[in-house]
Design a protein around this motif. Structure first.
Motif, PDB file in Angstrom:
ATOM      1  N   GLU A   1      -7.386  10.309   4.467  1.00  0.00           N
ATOM      2  CA  GLU A   1      -7.099   9.762   3.135  1.00  0.00           C
ATOM      3  C   GLU A   1      -5.932  10.481   2.447  1.00  0.00           C
ATOM      4  O   GLU A   1      -5.038   9.819   1.909  1.00  0.00           O
ATOM      5  CB  GLU A   1      -8.359   9.793   2.266  1.00  0.00           C
ATOM      6  N   PRO A   2      -5.879  11.830   2.432  1.00  0.00           N
ATOM      7  CA  PRO A   2      -4.674  12.458   1.872  1.00  0.00           C
ATOM      8  C   PRO A   2      -3.418  12.120   2.674  1.00  0.00           C
ATOM      9  O   PRO A   2      -2.335  11.976   2.099  1.00  0.00           O
ATOM     10  CB  PRO A   2      -4.989  13.963   1.949  1.00  0.00           C
ATOM     11  N   ALA A   3      -3.567  11.995   3.997  1.00  0.00           N
ATOM     12  CA  ALA A   3      -2.407  11.676   4.831  1.00  0.00           C
ATOM     13  C   ALA A   3      -1.836  10.310   4.477  1.00  0.00           C
ATOM     14  O   ALA A   3      -0.615  10.103   4.517  1.00  0.00           O
ATOM     15  CB  ALA A   3      -2.787  11.709   6.308  1.00  0.00           C
ATOM     16  N   LYS A   4      -2.697   9.366   4.100  1.00  0.00           N
ATOM     17  CA  LYS A   4      -2.208   8.046   3.702  1.00  0.00           C
ATOM     18  C   LYS A   4      -1.313   8.148   2.471  1.00  0.00           C
ATOM     19  O   LYS A   4      -0.223   7.579   2.432  1.00  0.00           O
ATOM     20  CB  LYS A   4      -3.392   7.107   3.426  1.00  0.00           C
ATOM     21  N   VAL A   5      -1.769   8.873   1.463  1.00  0.00           N
ATOM     22  CA  VAL A   5      -1.009   8.981   0.217  1.00  0.00           C
ATOM     23  C   VAL A   5       0.317   9.701   0.449  1.00  0.00           C
ATOM     24  O   VAL A   5       1.315   9.420  -0.218  1.00  0.00           O
ATOM     25  CB  VAL A   5      -1.859   9.707  -0.852  1.00  0.00           C
ATOM     26  N   LEU A   6       0.339  10.606   1.427  1.00  0.00           N
ATOM     27  CA  LEU A   6       1.564  11.347   1.731  1.00  0.00           C
ATOM     28  C   LEU A   6       2.402  10.658   2.804  1.00  0.00           C
ATOM     29  O   LEU A   6       3.391  11.215   3.270  1.00  0.00           O
ATOM     30  CB  LEU A   6       1.201  12.764   2.202  1.00  0.00           C
ATOM     31  N   PHE A   7       1.987   9.464   3.225  1.00  0.00           N
ATOM     32  CA  PHE A   7       2.700   8.694   4.247  1.00  0.00           C
ATOM     33  C   PHE A   7       2.783   9.460   5.572  1.00  0.00           C
ATOM     34  O   PHE A   7       3.789   9.413   6.271  1.00  0.00           O
ATOM     35  CB  PHE A   7       4.105   8.307   3.774  1.00  0.00           C
TER      36      PHE A   7
ATOM     37  N   GLY B   1      -3.917  -8.607   0.265  1.00  0.00           N
ATOM     38  CA  GLY B   1      -2.635  -8.506   0.959  1.00  0.00           C
ATOM     39  C   GLY B   1      -2.592  -7.410   1.998  1.00  0.00           C
ATOM     40  O   GLY B   1      -1.769  -7.449   2.915  1.00  0.00           O
ATOM     41  N   GLY B   2      -3.451  -6.405   1.846  1.00  0.00           N
ATOM     42  CA  GLY B   2      -3.508  -5.336   2.836  1.00  0.00           C
ATOM     43  C   GLY B   2      -2.426  -4.280   2.689  1.00  0.00           C
ATOM     44  O   GLY B   2      -2.248  -3.455   3.583  1.00  0.00           O
ATOM     45  N   ILE B   3      -1.704  -4.262   1.556  1.00  0.00           N
ATOM     46  CA  ILE B   3      -0.652  -3.271   1.342  1.00  0.00           C
ATOM     47  C   ILE B   3      -1.276  -2.079   0.619  1.00  0.00           C
ATOM     48  O   ILE B   3      -1.357  -2.034  -0.609  1.00  0.00           O
ATOM     49  CB  ILE B   3       0.517  -3.850   0.523  1.00  0.00           C
ATOM     50  N   HIS B   4      -1.710  -1.084   1.380  1.00  0.00           N
ATOM     51  CA  HIS B   4      -2.473   0.015   0.795  1.00  0.00           C
ATOM     52  C   HIS B   4      -1.630   0.913  -0.101  1.00  0.00           C
ATOM     53  O   HIS B   4      -2.163   1.558  -1.004  1.00  0.00           O
ATOM     54  CB  HIS B   4      -3.129   0.844   1.902  1.00  0.00           C
ATOM     55  N   GLU B   5      -0.323   0.965   0.124  1.00  0.00           N
ATOM     56  CA  GLU B   5       0.490   1.889  -0.660  1.00  0.00           C
ATOM     57  C   GLU B   5       0.539   1.514  -2.135  1.00  0.00           C
ATOM     58  O   GLU B   5       0.976   2.305  -2.966  1.00  0.00           O
ATOM     59  CB  GLU B   5       1.905   1.965  -0.108  1.00  0.00           C
ATOM     60  N   ILE B   6       0.040   0.334  -2.492  1.00  0.00           N
ATOM     61  CA  ILE B   6       0.053  -0.089  -3.884  1.00  0.00           C
ATOM     62  C   ILE B   6      -0.822   0.812  -4.748  1.00  0.00           C
ATOM     63  O   ILE B   6      -0.595   0.965  -5.945  1.00  0.00           O
ATOM     64  CB  ILE B   6      -0.409  -1.570  -3.992  1.00  0.00           C
ATOM     65  N   TYR B   7      -1.859   1.461  -4.148  1.00  0.00           N
ATOM     66  CA  TYR B   7      -2.735   2.301  -4.966  1.00  0.00           C
ATOM     67  C   TYR B   7      -2.310   3.772  -4.955  1.00  0.00           C
ATOM     68  O   TYR B   7      -2.858   4.591  -5.708  1.00  0.00           O
ATOM     69  CB  TYR B   7      -4.204   2.169  -4.544  1.00  0.00           C
ATOM     70  N   PHE B   8      -1.331   4.133  -4.151  1.00  0.00           N
ATOM     71  CA  PHE B   8      -0.937   5.540  -4.061  1.00  0.00           C
ATOM     72  C   PHE B   8      -0.444   6.106  -5.404  1.00  0.00           C
ATOM     73  O   PHE B   8      -0.797   7.240  -5.753  1.00  0.00           O
ATOM     74  CB  PHE B   8       0.133   5.731  -2.989  1.00  0.00           C
ATOM     75  N   PRO B   9       0.377   5.368  -6.193  1.00  0.00           N
ATOM     76  CA  PRO B   9       0.812   5.933  -7.475  1.00  0.00           C
ATOM     77  C   PRO B   9      -0.350   6.245  -8.426  1.00  0.00           C
ATOM     78  O   PRO B   9      -0.269   7.177  -9.229  1.00  0.00           O
ATOM     79  CB  PRO B   9       1.722   4.851  -8.056  1.00  0.00           C
TER      80      PRO B   9
ATOM     81  N   SER C   1       6.476  -2.094  -5.206  1.00  0.00           N
ATOM     82  CA  SER C   1       6.535  -1.295  -6.427  1.00  0.00           C
ATOM     83  C   SER C   1       6.786  -2.140  -7.670  1.00  0.00           C
ATOM     84  O   SER C   1       6.354  -1.789  -8.765  1.00  0.00           O
ATOM     85  CB  SER C   1       7.617  -0.219  -6.306  1.00  0.00           C
ATOM     86  N   SER C   2       7.484  -3.257  -7.519  1.00  0.00           N
ATOM     87  CA  SER C   2       7.777  -4.095  -8.682  1.00  0.00           C
ATOM     88  C   SER C   2       6.508  -4.650  -9.305  1.00  0.00           C
ATOM     89  O   SER C   2       6.482  -5.004 -10.485  1.00  0.00           O
ATOM     90  CB  SER C   2       8.712  -5.244  -8.299  1.00  0.00           C
ATOM     91  N   ALA C   3       5.422  -4.729  -8.509  1.00  0.00           N
ATOM     92  CA  ALA C   3       4.157  -5.200  -9.060  1.00  0.00           C
ATOM     93  C   ALA C   3       3.578  -4.195 -10.045  1.00  0.00           C
ATOM     94  O   ALA C   3       2.742  -4.544 -10.882  1.00  0.00           O
ATOM     95  CB  ALA C   3       3.153  -5.446  -7.931  1.00  0.00           C
ATOM     96  N   LEU C   4       4.002  -2.948  -9.956  1.00  0.00           N
ATOM     97  CA  LEU C   4       3.495  -1.901 -10.838  1.00  0.00           C
ATOM     98  C   LEU C   4       4.390  -1.682 -12.044  1.00  0.00           C
ATOM     99  O   LEU C   4       3.923  -1.561 -13.170  1.00  0.00           O
ATOM    100  CB  LEU C   4       3.361  -0.577 -10.064  1.00  0.00           C
ATOM    101  N   VAL C   5       5.713  -1.573 -11.801  1.00  0.00           N
ATOM    102  CA  VAL C   5       6.635  -1.167 -12.872  1.00  0.00           C
ATOM    103  C   VAL C   5       7.654  -2.229 -13.207  1.00  0.00           C
ATOM    104  O   VAL C   5       8.497  -2.017 -14.066  1.00  0.00           O
ATOM    105  CB  VAL C   5       7.367   0.138 -12.475  1.00  0.00           C
TER     106      VAL C   5
END
Length: 689
Positions: A202-208, A273-281, A383-387
């Protein structure tokens, strides 16, 4: 000091692991469609599938008592590893590297009974890289007419040698590694320790950092386990959408500000959508929330282990739809339960953290997204979905760059004419600004990959280039010689590098006083033969077998053409007279002009063939025709027409000289006033030495 400050982050262990994981992912992800096809066929037709068919699933025997071959086994044994190997080899050395890598991988496949995914991920890039080094040994030394013979036989001989090496050596090594890694996983499963892997995953995911683990270990082992048991828990160690979904739900209920407002949309993108990086921020805004992801991940894995559930193939992207599509027939209850419980536990932990802390998740989501993209090393696709797109205003074509500019590519249809000229002009500007380490190359659009920081194209070609380089900043120009966009790019280089270095050191090194003394005496040289797609080298290109790129006989001071098309014919005829091209190449010059103008600005046009017409070039040559009174070129006045035919980038040195001249008004004036061919050649420099 400035150089050290800039370079340090790029050599960190984390960045190294990221790059390694990204490379592995680059071999796997383009072939996910094949994995899905294999997974669906497996889920449907194997003996434990929904609709068992012996002829397809490969179980049972035929009328002669022999085992049914089926298509499940051959797909995973041959098709998938060879696709991976070809992709890896092509990433290193284009199609030629891909072919050699695929040949080499057959040796590893034949040397063992197990699917050789790890072997393919080794032999594919190794085959491409070694073939590239071998080609460099005789680059520019092959007699005209023998190139195809040498290229084909060298690839065949070296591919065969690598295949034998893989059969007798690497296959045994990879088999032992696979067995060892499988034993470790078995130990974790048998002792109930597998859920502890979430502490790292799980930490490895957030750190890519997860790609190296997922594509390098879990996917190959999971496929082997799926073949043996019909399913594997390993496919869901990283792909379970539950932990991230729980965190986003917590923000929906207990967050504040932009985080709360954007969480519902992010949850849909993540879960469906399966794009997990959307929750990293959201985690980066409050790093302690990683505990929620770990708790949810451990719960999901424990549930899968208890219910003996798994998937038949990788779920990519990690959408609940992909997860359910790849779920084994007997595992739907366990898999759904694993996702639901992982979501619940993650939600409860995240909610507790948000409710009991003073900071309710109201920090700057835009800043957290920027930190996430900085760790990723490129623009996030979601990222545009967030900011939104506000932060992108004024930056190229609307893309946010989150890293210092290191490599810039000029892209055109063929990658050998206008793009080479533009690259030379901008390269000189960037060096003059004090950034000699920034790499400026040129490429055909068909050869682009998403590895560049900045992409410059003619305005008519931008839409073709953007899908291939989605994470880059795009600049559209209508004039490759003196576009005002070049100053914007130089400023982007300066600000992005200043930001990474802390500003002061780099700013000091880029003042006019320091750059004037540090500016190289010679112009930046473009790619030498053998480098791919215009990568510049330290030495100028040389002639092939005594055939000069630019000769006096290819220069006309007074052209007879009256319009654009006849001018192309006139420049093309000079190339034909040199026996540098055949007539089909001249036809391709007209075809290229119809699609995108080769007008460069400063009274210059450089007609050249399309990318597909390179087979009609016999050797590199450049022709120059001057029209003192000027001719109309699609509404622009042109006085100089430079016909270009280039092999192995040998023509790029003369294009660099041309670019230097036509960005200098005094030099253009001298060229207009030249009375002899020798004066023209002297201005362009000695390119055949």
């Amino acid at each position: 000091m400035a150089t050290e400050t800039v370079a340090k982050p790029r050599t960190s262990v984390r960045v190294g692991v990221q790059k390694f994981g990204t490379f592995l992912s680059g071999m796997i992800m383009p072939n996910i469609g094949a994995f899905i096809a294999w997974g669906l066929i497996t889920a449907l037709f194997i003996e434990k599938g929904w609709f068992p068919v012996a002829e397809l699933g490969g179980f049972g025997t035929n009328a002669e008592g022999e085992p049914n071959g089926g298509i499940v086994g051959p797909m995973v044994t041959y098709l998938l590893p060879i696709l991976i190997a070809y992709t890896g080899g092509r990433m290193v050395y284009d199609v030629r590297g891909g072919v050699v890598g695929a040949i080499a991988t057959m040796g590893v496949i034949a040397g063992t009974d197990s699917p050789m995914f790890i072997g393919a991920m080794i032999m594919g890039p190794l085959g491409g890289w070694t073939m590239k080094q071998i080609d460099r040994l005789w680059d520019g030394k092959i007699r005209p007419g023998f190139e195809m013979l040498v290229n084909n036989f060298s690839a065949g001989i070296w591919g065969a040698a690598l295949a034998l090496g893989g059969f007798y050596g690497l296959s045994w090594v990879v088999q032992r590694f696979t067995e060892g890694a499988g034993a470790v996983v078995g130990f974790l499963v048998n002792n109930g320790l597998l859920p502890l892997t979430s502490i790292f995953i799980e930490p490895a995911k957030v750190l890519f950092l997860n790609n190296a683990i997922n594509h390098g270990v879990l996917t190959p082992l999971g496929i082997q386990q799926s073949l043996d048991q019909g399913k594997s828990i390993l496919f869901l160690l990283e792909a379970n959408p539950g932990p991230g979904f729980g965190i986003l739900l917590a923000y929906m209920f207990f967050g504040r500000g932009a985080a709360k407002a954007s969480a519902p949309g992010a949850a849909v993108i993540h879960f469906l959508g399966g794009i997990h990086e959307i929750y990293f921020p959201y985690v980066l805004m409050k790093p302690i929330l990683i505990l929620a992801a770990i708790g949810g991940g451990m719960t999901g894995i424990a549930t899968l282990a208890i219910t003996n559930s798994g998937l038949v193939a990788p779920a990519a992207p990690g959408s609940i739809i992909a997860v359910l599509a790849q779920t084994s027939r007997d595992s739907y209850v366990g898999v759904i339960l694993a996702v639901v419980l992982a979501t619940a536990v993650s939600f409860l932990i995240a909610s507790l953290i948000l409710r009991t802390s003073k900071n309710k998740g109201e920090d700057d989501l835009s800043a957290a997204t920027s930190r996430m993209e900085a760790m990723k090393g490129k623009k996030s696709s979601v990222s545009s979905a967030l900011v939104g797109d506000e932060s992108a205003a004024g930056r190229g074509e609307g893309t946010v760059l989150t890293r210092p500019v290191r490599n810039i590519v000029f892209a055109c249809d063929a990658g050998m004419g206008s793009s080479a000229m533009g690259a030379s002009v901008l390269r000189n500007k960037i060096k003059a600004a004090g950034f000699p380490d920034v790499k400026v190359t040129n490429s055909a659009i068909a050869n682009l990959s998403d590895t560049y920081d900045v992409v410059v194209t003619h305005q008519d070609l931008t839409e073709r280039a953007q899908p291939r380089t989605s994470s880059a900043v795009h600049y559209s120009v209508d004039n490759f010689m003196n576009s005002p966009k070049y100053d914007e790019i130089v400023e982007l280089v300066r600000t992005s590098n200043d930001a990474e270095a802390g500003g002061a050191a780099v700013a000091e090194s880029t003042t006019p006083e320091t750059t004037a003394g540090a500016r190289p005496a010679a112009a930046a040289t473009p790619a030498a033969p053998g480098t791919s797609h215009g990568a510049h080298a330290a030495e100028p290109a040389t002639a092939v077998e005594g055939k000069g790129v630019l000769l006096a006989e290819s220069v006309k001071l007074n052209g007879s053409a009256q319009d654009r098309d006849s001018a192309i014919d006139e420049a093309g005829q000079l190339l034909l007279d040199r026996d540098a091209v055949d007539v089909s190449y001249v036809h391709a010059m007209h075809e290229r002009e119809e699609s995108v103008s080769t007008y460069m600005g400063s009274f210059l046009a450089i007609p050249h063939g399309t990318n597909d017409a390179k087979d009609h070039i016999k050797h590199s040559a450049v022709s120059i025709v001057r029209y003192p009174e000027g001719i109309d070129w699609g509404g622009k006045q042109v006085k100089f027409v430079v016909g270009v035919a280039g092999l192995n980038n040998e023509h790029l040195h003369i294009l660099s000289s041309i670019a230097k001249i036509f960005t200098n008004k005094a030099q253009v004036a001298r060229l207009e006033e030249a009375t002899t061919v020798e004066e023209v050649l002297e201005l362009f420099g000695k390119v055949n030495a």
